[in-house]
Design a protein around this motif. Structure first.
Motif, PDB file in Angstrom:
ATOM      1  N   THR A  27      40.406  81.090 -54.918  1.00  0.00           N
ATOM      2  CA  THR A  27      40.114  81.498 -56.291  1.00  0.00           C
ATOM      3  C   THR A  27      41.431  81.677 -57.029  1.00  0.00           C
ATOM      4  OG1 THR A  27      40.042  83.715 -55.426  1.00  0.00           O
ATOM      5  CG2 THR A  27      37.932  82.689 -55.914  1.00  0.00           C
TER       6      THR A  27
ATOM      7  N   THR B 248      46.436  79.897 -56.456  1.00  0.00           N
ATOM      8  CA  THR B 248      45.188  80.499 -56.011  1.00  0.00           C
ATOM      9  C   THR B 248      45.408  81.406 -54.810  1.00  0.00           C
ATOM     10  OG1 THR B 248      44.696  78.642 -54.588  1.00  0.00           O
ATOM     11  CG2 THR B 248      43.797  78.572 -56.815  1.00  0.00           C
TER      12      THR B 248
ATOM     13  N   LYS C 228      32.157  87.254 -56.271  1.00  0.00           N
ATOM     14  CA  LYS C 228      33.471  87.581 -56.805  1.00  0.00           C
ATOM     15  C   LYS C 228      33.447  87.711 -58.329  1.00  0.00           C
ATOM     16  CE  LYS C 228      37.807  87.562 -54.979  1.00  0.00           C
ATOM     17  NZ  LYS C 228      38.891  87.003 -54.236  1.00  0.00           N
TER      18      LYS C 228
END
Lengths: 190, 157
Positions: B36, A28, B60
């Motif tokens: 993310t 990530t 996003k």
């Protein structure tokens, strides 16, 4: 009769969760995407007339292919651009050669002289992106500083701390009027 | 008093590691929430210019990215700036299709809010960027964002 169930060994739990943690760390990203937000104009309508804009209402900024600035017919420098743009947009002394103002009634502000100035930015195809962003940044900074000043003067707080209604009012009083010229092929296309 | 002496006599008790998994799990959840997933593998160099007047991109999920820069594997692909959409090199002509697919992937209500974020290397010439912008105008993707790195704002005198 309840038999005694042997306890499950939880010693490897930490290892398992470590493994998961490292997996997430690797796959990530944390960066919040930020940047300069702009709205592109719709494609030009060939039938529509070109709106007449008075010369005094336009602030011309040109960037050539070797990243040099040409501001209002003179060689300019990036360090002065913010101040020049601010003076153009604010026109504090109501000079004749700087943009006109039009009184508009804006909620929370009353009648406010909205500048009709437009900053026109034009760049060459050979301009570096870095320079382009620096120019955009300085012009945005000029508008943001003016908004901040007005906000402090009227409401006593920074522009970024205002609630939505007040933000809208200030945005109306000091619009982000940066327009980009239609691209032309000049100065050797590459 | 004798009782105290008895306890002191032994070795140091081992520190309990029973709460270790809990701590690690906490960290894990923290990272899962704040980060993310990385979506694309960069094939172009992407050192973005610095700017002070930046705004954060809020949603996003409603952002599609266009990467422009010189290829990382310059021996294979040369040094000329290239456009990367998703995971491959594309040309300006592919942008319209890319935007349409991005729109299709969103719920109808979200489509007008779709922002295109231009992640452009600072050494790229404006020619490519202008072409991309013209293409975006043609397909009606007007909301754009010039992605930048944040620079500390100049202190006010």
């Amino acid at each position: 009769m309840a038999r005694k169930v042997p306890e499950i060994n939880a010693g490897s739990m930490a290892d398992i969760s470590f493994l998961l943690l490292i997996f997430f760390l690797v796959t990530t990203t944390m960066d919040v995407d930020s940047g300069i937000v702009r709205r592109l104009p719709p494609p030009p309508d060939p039938t529509a007339d070109i709106p007449e804009v008075k010369e005094r209402n336009i602030f011309n900024v040109l960037v050539n292919k070797s990243d040099r600035l040409f501001v209002e017919g003179r060689w300019g420098d990036i360090s002065n651009l913010r101040a020049e743009a601010k003076e153009f947009l604010a026109n504090p002394n109501n000079r004749e050669d700087l943009p006109e103002k039009k009184f508009e009634v804006i909620p929370y502000l009353g009648e406010y002289p909205v500048s009709r100035g437009i900053i026109s930015l034009k760049n060459d195809r050979g301009t570096s992106y870095n320079m382009y962003i620096q120019v955009q940044n300085e012009l945005t900074a000029a508008v943001n500083e003016l908004r901040d000043e007005l906000s402090r003067q009227k409401f006593g707080v920074k522009f970024s701390e205002l609630s939505q209604d007040y933000t809208d009012a200030i945005q109306k009083a000091i619009p982000m009027s940066i327009s980009e010229a239609e691209p032309e092929d000049i100065g050797g296309t590459k | 008093m004798a009782r105290f002496k008895k306890e002191k006599s032994g070795e140091l008790p081992a520190i309990s590691t029973a709460s270790m998994p809990d701590i690690i799990f906490m960290l894990l959840f923290f990272f899962m929430v704040t980060t993310t997933m990385r979506e694309v593998t960069l094939k172009v160099r992407n050192k973005m210019p610095e700017a002070t007047e930046v705004q954060k991109l809020e949603k996003k999920a409603l952002v599609s990215f266009i990467y422009i820069g010189p290829p990382i594997q310059s021996k294979l692909y040369g040094t000329e700036s290239r456009i990367q959409l998703n995971d491959s090199f594309r040309t300006v002509a592919d942008i319209a299709e890319f935007i349409y697919t991005e729109r299709e992937a969103r719920v109808e209500a979200d489509r007008p809010l779709l922002t295109t974020s231009l992640k452009v290397d600072q050494e790229v010439k404006m020619g490519v960027v202008t072409d991309v912008k013209q293409e975006l105008r043609k397909v009606g993707a007007f909301k754009i964002n010039y992605s930048t790195r944040k620079k500390a704002a100049k202190t006010l005198e």
